[in-house]
Design a protein around this motif. Structure first.
Motif, short mmCIF file in Angstrom:
data_model
loop_
_atom_site.label_atom_id
_atom_site.label_comp_id
_atom_site.label_asym_id
_atom_site.label_seq_id
_atom_site.Cartn_x
_atom_site.Cartn_y
_atom_site.Cartn_z
N ALA A 111 0.83 -1.22 0.00
CA ALA A 111 0.00 0.00 0.00
C ALA A 111 0.86 1.26 0.00
N GLY A 112 2.18 1.09 -0.02
CA GLY A 112 3.07 2.24 -0.08
C GLY A 112 3.71 2.63 1.22
N ALA A 113 3.53 1.83 2.28
CA ALA A 113 4.13 2.17 3.57
C ALA A 113 5.64 1.99 3.51
N GLY A 114 6.36 3.09 3.72
CA GLY A 114 7.82 3.02 3.77
C GLY A 114 8.29 2.47 5.11
N ILE A 115 7.50 2.71 6.14
CA ILE A 115 7.76 2.17 7.48
C ILE A 115 6.53 1.34 7.80
N GLU A 116 6.57 0.08 7.46
CA GLU A 116 5.35 -0.71 7.52
C GLU A 116 5.00 -1.24 8.90
N GLY A 117 5.94 -1.30 9.82
CA GLY A 117 5.64 -1.87 11.13
C GLY A 117 5.02 -0.91 12.13
N HIS A 118 5.08 0.39 11.86
CA HIS A 118 4.57 1.38 12.82
C HIS A 118 3.60 2.31 12.08
N LEU A 119 2.35 2.18 12.43
CA LEU A 119 1.28 2.99 11.84
C LEU A 119 1.62 4.48 11.95
N HIS A 120 1.37 5.22 10.88
CA HIS A 120 1.56 6.67 10.93
C HIS A 120 0.68 7.32 9.87
N ILE A 121 0.35 8.56 10.13
CA ILE A 121 -0.51 9.34 9.24
C ILE A 121 0.34 10.44 8.61
N HIS A 122 0.32 10.51 7.28
CA HIS A 122 1.01 11.58 6.57
C HIS A 122 0.08 12.77 6.45
N VAL A 123 0.60 13.95 6.75
CA VAL A 123 -0.15 15.19 6.59
C VAL A 123 0.70 16.10 5.71
N VAL A 124 0.18 16.43 4.53
CA VAL A 124 0.93 17.24 3.58
C VAL A 124 0.14 18.52 3.27
N PRO A 125 0.65 19.67 3.73
CA PRO A 125 -0.02 20.94 3.41
C PRO A 125 0.05 21.19 1.91
N ARG A 126 -1.01 21.82 1.37
CA ARG A 126 -1.07 22.10 -0.07
C ARG A 126 -1.50 23.54 -0.31
N TRP A 127 -0.99 24.10 -1.39
CA TRP A 127 -1.34 25.44 -1.84
C TRP A 127 -1.65 25.39 -3.32
N ARG A 128 -2.52 26.26 -3.75
CA ARG A 128 -2.82 26.37 -5.18
C ARG A 128 -1.50 26.68 -5.91
N GLY A 129 -1.19 25.88 -6.90
CA GLY A 129 0.03 26.12 -7.68
C GLY A 129 1.29 25.50 -7.09
N ASP A 130 1.18 24.74 -5.99
CA ASP A 130 2.41 24.18 -5.40
C ASP A 130 2.98 23.04 -6.24
N SER A 131 2.19 22.48 -7.13
CA SER A 131 2.70 21.50 -8.09
C SER A 131 2.95 22.26 -9.39
N ASN A 132 4.20 22.58 -9.62
CA ASN A 132 4.53 23.37 -10.80
C ASN A 132 5.22 22.51 -11.85
N PHE A 133 5.88 23.13 -12.76
CA PHE A 133 6.52 22.42 -13.87
C PHE A 133 7.76 21.65 -13.46
N MET A 134 8.37 21.97 -12.33
CA MET A 134 9.65 21.36 -11.97
C MET A 134 9.58 19.83 -11.89
#
Length: 156
Positions: A111-134
């Motif tokens: 399922a994509g867990a990089g650390i599979e033995g210890h449950l954790h929640i990813h929280v990623v702040p987002r802004w309009r335009g934060d995904s740019n051409f780079m």
């Protein structure tokens, strides 16, 4: 992949020492919050900066107890984990003023867990335009703030 020169990050790179075992358990047991970028502790949970962020302000919220899945948490741990998540989100809102969040849990390696033995929640702040051409054109992601700088703001 092309390179984006960021010589100010050498201090960060040299500081990283890979520890064997679970990074969340190390953070819980060693209580060296600054070294592990732990900015919040609750009764049975902790929140820390992700040192390999997808975006500025990417954090992880985890139960203190080493447990692999949500169904292994007690009611108290589940409630406290959600309280820790809410408090962390409120801090990120206050400091970074994001327009939204991606919040997710990956259980198990497939399922994509990089650390599979210890449950954790990813929280990623987002802004309009934060995904740019780079990332698309240059295969490069730009993170706009150092971990040390954000950590200082979160722990004021």
């Amino acid at each position: 992949m092309n390179k984006l020169w960021a010589p100010w990050r050498i201090g960060y790179i040299k500081k990283i020492k890979k520890e064997k075992g679970c990074l969340f358990c190390h953070a819980r047991l060693k209580k060296n919050d600054c070294r592990h970028y732990v900015f919040l502790r609750t009764r049975t949970s902790l929140a820390m900066l992700n040192i390999y962020p997808y975006n500025n302000g990417h954090i992880m919220v985890a139960p203190s107890r080493h447990v692999a899945s949500l169904d292994r948490l007690s009611r108290e741990e589940m409630s406290d984990l959600m309280d820790c998540l809410k408090k962390s989100q409120a801090l990120l809102r206050k400091i970074l003023k994001p327009e939204g969040f991606n919040i997710g849990i990956n259980e198990g390696r497939v399922a994509g867990a990089g650390i599979e033995g210890h449950l954790h929640i990813h929280v990623v702040p987002r802004w309009r335009g934060d995904s740019n051409f780079m990332p698309v054109i240059a295969d490069t992601k730009v993170i706009s703030q150092s971990l040390q700088s954000l950590y200082k703001e979160l722990t004021r």
